[in-house]
Design a protein around this motif. Sequence first.
Motif, PDB file in Angstrom:
ATOM      1  N   ARG A 144       0.836  -1.207   0.000  1.00  0.00           N
ATOM      2  CA  ARG A 144       0.000   0.000   0.000  1.00  0.00           C
ATOM      3  C   ARG A 144       0.865   1.250   0.000  1.00  0.00           C
ATOM      4  O   ARG A 144       0.583   2.236  -0.696  1.00  0.00           O
ATOM      5  CB  ARG A 144      -0.895   0.013   1.243  1.00  0.00           C
ATOM      6  CG  ARG A 144      -2.199  -0.721   1.086  1.00  0.00           C
ATOM      7  CD  ARG A 144      -3.032  -0.592   2.359  1.00  0.00           C
ATOM      8  NE  ARG A 144      -3.379   0.783   2.685  1.00  0.00           N
ATOM      9  CZ  ARG A 144      -3.773   1.190   3.888  1.00  0.00           C
ATOM     10  NH1 ARG A 144      -3.852   0.326   4.878  1.00  0.00           N
ATOM     11  NH2 ARG A 144      -4.080   2.455   4.093  1.00  0.00           N
ATOM     12  N   ALA A 145       1.919   1.205   0.803  1.00  0.00           N
ATOM     13  CA  ALA A 145       2.783   2.381   0.881  1.00  0.00           C
ATOM     14  C   ALA A 145       3.485   2.633  -0.447  1.00  0.00           C
ATOM     15  O   ALA A 145       3.668   3.786  -0.860  1.00  0.00           O
ATOM     16  CB  ALA A 145       3.804   2.189   2.000  1.00  0.00           C
ATOM     17  N   VAL A 147       2.350   1.931  -3.414  1.00  0.00           N
ATOM     18  CA  VAL A 147       1.370   2.531  -4.328  1.00  0.00           C
ATOM     19  C   VAL A 147       1.231   4.023  -4.031  1.00  0.00           C
ATOM     20  O   VAL A 147       1.248   4.866  -4.936  1.00  0.00           O
ATOM     21  CB  VAL A 147       0.011   1.819  -4.210  1.00  0.00           C
ATOM     22  CG1 VAL A 147      -1.038   2.532  -5.051  1.00  0.00           C
ATOM     23  CG2 VAL A 147       0.130   0.366  -4.636  1.00  0.00           C
ATOM     24  N   ALA A 148       1.108   4.350  -2.748  1.00  0.00           N
ATOM     25  CA  ALA A 148       0.955   5.756  -2.378  1.00  0.00           C
ATOM     26  C   ALA A 148       2.174   6.563  -2.818  1.00  0.00           C
ATOM     27  O   ALA A 148       2.047   7.653  -3.399  1.00  0.00           O
ATOM     28  CB  ALA A 148       0.749   5.883  -0.865  1.00  0.00           C
ATOM     29  N   LEU A 149       3.346   6.023  -2.565  1.00  0.00           N
ATOM     30  CA  LEU A 149       4.562   6.761  -2.911  1.00  0.00           C
ATOM     31  C   LEU A 149       4.706   6.927  -4.421  1.00  0.00           C
ATOM     32  O   LEU A 149       5.059   8.010  -4.914  1.00  0.00           O
ATOM     33  CB  LEU A 149       5.777   6.024  -2.340  1.00  0.00           C
ATOM     34  CG  LEU A 149       7.130   6.695  -2.526  1.00  0.00           C
ATOM     35  CD1 LEU A 149       7.111   8.134  -2.027  1.00  0.00           C
ATOM     36  CD2 LEU A 149       8.225   5.905  -1.811  1.00  0.00           C
ATOM     37  N   ASP A 151       2.265   6.967  -6.588  1.00  0.00           N
ATOM     38  CA  ASP A 151       1.280   7.969  -6.980  1.00  0.00           C
ATOM     39  C   ASP A 151       1.818   9.369  -6.722  1.00  0.00           C
ATOM     40  O   ASP A 151       1.720  10.255  -7.571  1.00  0.00           O
ATOM     41  CB  ASP A 151      -0.022   7.759  -6.203  1.00  0.00           C
ATOM     42  CG  ASP A 151      -0.961   6.774  -6.881  1.00  0.00           C
ATOM     43  OD1 ASP A 151      -0.675   6.411  -8.038  1.00  0.00           O
ATOM     44  OD2 ASP A 151      -1.958   6.379  -6.257  1.00  0.00           O
ATOM     45  N   GLY A 152       2.369   9.557  -5.547  1.00  0.00           N
ATOM     46  CA  GLY A 152       2.875  10.883  -5.203  1.00  0.00           C
ATOM     47  C   GLY A 152       3.996  11.332  -6.115  1.00  0.00           C
ATOM     48  O   GLY A 152       4.037  12.491  -6.552  1.00  0.00           O
ATOM     49  N   ILE A 153       4.899  10.415  -6.432  1.00  0.00           N
ATOM     50  CA  ILE A 153       6.024  10.771  -7.300  1.00  0.00           C
ATOM     51  C   ILE A 153       5.520  11.108  -8.706  1.00  0.00           C
ATOM     52  O   ILE A 153       5.901  12.124  -9.303  1.00  0.00           O
ATOM     53  CB  ILE A 153       7.045   9.614  -7.346  1.00  0.00           C
ATOM     54  CG1 ILE A 153       7.731   9.473  -5.986  1.00  0.00           C
ATOM     55  CG2 ILE A 153       8.078   9.857  -8.439  1.00  0.00           C
ATOM     56  CD1 ILE A 153       8.644   8.255  -5.881  1.00  0.00           C
ATOM     57  N   VAL A 172      14.082   6.173  -2.733  1.00  0.00           N
ATOM     58  CA  VAL A 172      13.041   6.300  -1.710  1.00  0.00           C
ATOM     59  C   VAL A 172      12.108   5.085  -1.708  1.00  0.00           C
ATOM     60  O   VAL A 172      11.597   4.693  -0.653  1.00  0.00           O
ATOM     61  CB  VAL A 172      12.247   7.610  -1.888  1.00  0.00           C
ATOM     62  CG1 VAL A 172      13.174   8.803  -1.657  1.00  0.00           C
ATOM     63  CG2 VAL A 172      11.585   7.687  -3.232  1.00  0.00           C
TER      64      VAL A 172
END
Lengths: 197, 197
Positions: A144-145, A147-149, A151-153, A172
């Motif tokens: 999950r993390a 995917v979030a990272l 997405d953010g990048i 990262v």
Amino acid sequence: MARRYDPERRQRIIDAAIRVVGRKGIAGLSHRSAAAEADVPLGSTTYHFATLDDLLVAALRQAEDGFAKVIAARGGLTDPRSDLATELAAWMREWLAGDRTGVELEYELYLAALRRPALRPVAAEWADDVAALLSRRTDRLTARALVALMDGICLQVLLTGAPYDEDYAREVLARVIPPGPSPRPWSPPPGPPRSDA
Amino acid sequence: MARRYDPERRQRIIDAAIRVVGRKGIAGLSHRSAAAEADVPLGSTTYHFATLDDLLVAALRQAEDGFAKVIAARGGLTDPRSDLATELAAWMREWLAGDRTGVELEYELYLAALRRPALRPVAAEWADDVAALLSRRTDRLTARALVALMDGICLQVLLTGAPYDEDYAREVLARVIPPGPSPRPWSPPPGPPRSDA
DNA sequence: GAGCGTTGTGTACGGCCGTACATATCGGTG
DNA sequence: CACCGATATGTACGGCCGTACACAACGCTC
């Protein structure tokens, strides 16, 4: 039960809607613009998709399916011997490379869920599917993390116009992944099939 | 014709535009809707903001300023003794708590840069400002990664409707932050002031 | 106070929109 | 075949939109 004169009519409208969104954005999508793109009369789009949300849901679903197929065709991140962070960073580079239109389209449909509750279940499915894919290489929380990272990048690249920095992304992403060769892999428990209707 | 020169006319229109976007989304923003909300004639909005992009740029800039002030009022993440991951996770909880409208508004304006190049410099400023804020507690690369990860986590909450999991957020934020009490702090070098016009 | 540029206002035009609805066509059923 | 519901189409209505533009009110300079 459903007998149609043109069984592909509905599908053609969805394909046309995706092209319209890719070219003009969601703001440029209407029953009329989709009808013109699909070369069908206006009434055909309003019949199959009473509201624009209905059309957007179908488009997001289809974009999600296409995305999943691209991932699968690419090997599906399944080789446990490769470095996951390196693989993901390279994949983002390919995804963001060159033409923005593909990524833009998918993110625009995905982000539209922010204001359109009808899209949220589909957006949630997308995020869950990607996380499930990554769960074959790491634990669920890490997936999950990641995917979030990612997405953010990607969003920072797309929103600010900054160039994609693959070394930074790899670094990262690697930080988020717990150390160890294949830590805490996870398989989904058996359960009722997810409703896809 | 009861006409007075109103030096705050422009500002009132921006405030009204922000309220309209908060209530109906960017799709509901028009010269007319902003004019009605600000209680000014249509010609007033078209005069001060020739295009909707101009109005959105002003709105995004103002939302960014408001955001920065909230951060500053909250202490600005300046205490080097507190745990950064814990602090950020708690801050996201507060931000996402209760009313979605505030976060929704800011993210909607921010994400609008995806399809509107005019907004990208402002979006880039926002991301840079937040990263600069975090750069007082960690290195630049980590700061950028934290911004990306927080964006990704917030978006997953907002897009999928999933509840915010503070423990999860703290855990993965901590993974991104290199170990050590205050590793590789970074101060911006002196340089020409950034053009804010 | 005459002149002029800036700011503010009212109105109207053409265009695209969602929606509604009468109508037409076909597949299946009895 | 008669019938009906699902599918498909054309058209029209009212509404909101951006834009344009002529005009009014004001601040400023001379």
